[in-house]
Write a protein that holds these residues in place. Structure first.
Motif, PDB file in Angstrom:
ATOM      1  N   THR A  17       0.832  -1.206   0.000  1.00  0.00           N
ATOM      2  CA  THR A  17       0.000   0.000   0.000  1.00  0.00           C
ATOM      3  C   THR A  17       0.865   1.254   0.000  1.00  0.00           C
ATOM      4  O   THR A  17       0.578   2.219  -0.714  1.00  0.00           O
ATOM      5  CB  THR A  17      -0.940   0.001   1.224  1.00  0.00           C
ATOM      6  N   GLY A  18       1.918   1.259   0.792  1.00  0.00           N
ATOM      7  CA  GLY A  18       2.815   2.405   0.844  1.00  0.00           C
ATOM      8  C   GLY A  18       3.507   2.660  -0.478  1.00  0.00           C
ATOM      9  O   GLY A  18       3.705   3.815  -0.876  1.00  0.00           O
ATOM     10  N   ALA A  19       3.874   1.597  -1.183  1.00  0.00           N
ATOM     11  CA  ALA A  19       4.506   1.757  -2.488  1.00  0.00           C
ATOM     12  C   ALA A  19       3.548   2.394  -3.488  1.00  0.00           C
ATOM     13  O   ALA A  19       3.931   3.301  -4.242  1.00  0.00           O
ATOM     14  CB  ALA A  19       4.986   0.404  -3.010  1.00  0.00           C
ATOM     15  N   ILE A  20       2.318   1.969  -3.460  1.00  0.00           N
ATOM     16  CA  ILE A  20       1.321   2.551  -4.361  1.00  0.00           C
ATOM     17  C   ILE A  20       1.070   4.019  -4.011  1.00  0.00           C
ATOM     18  O   ILE A  20       1.040   4.882  -4.896  1.00  0.00           O
ATOM     19  CB  ILE A  20       0.010   1.736  -4.312  1.00  0.00           C
ATOM     20  N   VAL A  21       0.918   4.311  -2.731  1.00  0.00           N
ATOM     21  CA  VAL A  21       0.687   5.693  -2.307  1.00  0.00           C
ATOM     22  C   VAL A  21       1.889   6.571  -2.623  1.00  0.00           C
ATOM     23  O   VAL A  21       1.738   7.714  -3.063  1.00  0.00           O
ATOM     24  CB  VAL A  21       0.323   5.735  -0.802  1.00  0.00           C
ATOM     25  N   ILE A  47       9.988   4.019  -2.810  1.00  0.00           N
ATOM     26  CA  ILE A  47      10.722   3.360  -1.726  1.00  0.00           C
ATOM     27  C   ILE A  47      10.367   3.983  -0.384  1.00  0.00           C
ATOM     28  O   ILE A  47      10.150   3.284   0.612  1.00  0.00           O
ATOM     29  CB  ILE A  47      12.240   3.408  -1.987  1.00  0.00           C
ATOM     30  N   TYR A  48      10.285   5.299  -0.335  1.00  0.00           N
ATOM     31  CA  TYR A  48       9.911   5.983   0.906  1.00  0.00           C
ATOM     32  C   TYR A  48       8.512   5.564   1.349  1.00  0.00           C
ATOM     33  O   TYR A  48       8.278   5.285   2.522  1.00  0.00           O
ATOM     34  CB  TYR A  48       9.975   7.498   0.706  1.00  0.00           C
ATOM     35  N   GLY A  49       7.570   5.486   0.423  1.00  0.00           N
ATOM     36  CA  GLY A  49       6.225   5.035   0.752  1.00  0.00           C
ATOM     37  C   GLY A  49       6.201   3.604   1.242  1.00  0.00           C
ATOM     38  O   GLY A  49       5.456   3.257   2.168  1.00  0.00           O
ATOM     39  N   THR A  50       7.022   2.755   0.646  1.00  0.00           N
ATOM     40  CA  THR A  50       7.110   1.356   1.073  1.00  0.00           C
ATOM     41  C   THR A  50       7.609   1.245   2.500  1.00  0.00           C
ATOM     42  O   THR A  50       7.041   0.516   3.320  1.00  0.00           O
ATOM     43  CB  THR A  50       8.052   0.576   0.134  1.00  0.00           C
ATOM     44  N   LEU A  57       2.183  -0.184   9.573  1.00  0.00           N
ATOM     45  CA  LEU A  57       1.307  -1.328   9.846  1.00  0.00           C
ATOM     46  C   LEU A  57       1.981  -2.413  10.678  1.00  0.00           C
ATOM     47  O   LEU A  57       1.302  -3.210  11.307  1.00  0.00           O
ATOM     48  CB  LEU A  57       0.778  -1.915   8.540  1.00  0.00           C
ATOM     49  N   SER A  58       3.302  -2.454  10.707  1.00  0.00           N
ATOM     50  CA  SER A  58       3.961  -3.460  11.539  1.00  0.00           C
ATOM     51  C   SER A  58       3.815  -3.148  13.020  1.00  0.00           C
ATOM     52  O   SER A  58       3.974  -4.029  13.858  1.00  0.00           O
ATOM     53  CB  SER A  58       5.435  -3.592  11.170  1.00  0.00           C
TER      54      SER A  58
END
Length: 71
Positions: A17-21, A47-50, A57-58
């Motif tokens: 989700t972070g990669a997409i955002v 990469i920053y979003g990932t 979420l972790s």
């Protein structure tokens, strides 16, 4: 391996989700001048979003170790 994937499911969902955002942020907001460190490049933004998504979420992952309270 399947057990490990189940335990870290939220990490992978957050990373995806972070990669997409991150990519969408670069695409729609981005940096017009090219001087921004993160948002000027789509790879860095993704990469920053990932990283941010997976870390966020972790935190909600339940620990498998039981805590013992000594009273």
């Amino acid at each position: 391996m399947k057990n490990w994937m189940q335990k870290n499911k939220l990490f992978f969902i957050g990373a995806f989700t972070g990669a997409i955002v991150g990519f969408l942020y670069w695409n729609y907001v981005g940096c017009l001048t090219g001087n921004c460190a993160i948002t000027a490049n789509p790879i860095r933004s993704t990469i920053y979003g990932t990283v941010v998504g997976s870390l966020f979420l972790s935190f909600f992952n339940k620990s498998s170790k039981k805590q013992v309270h000594n009273d």
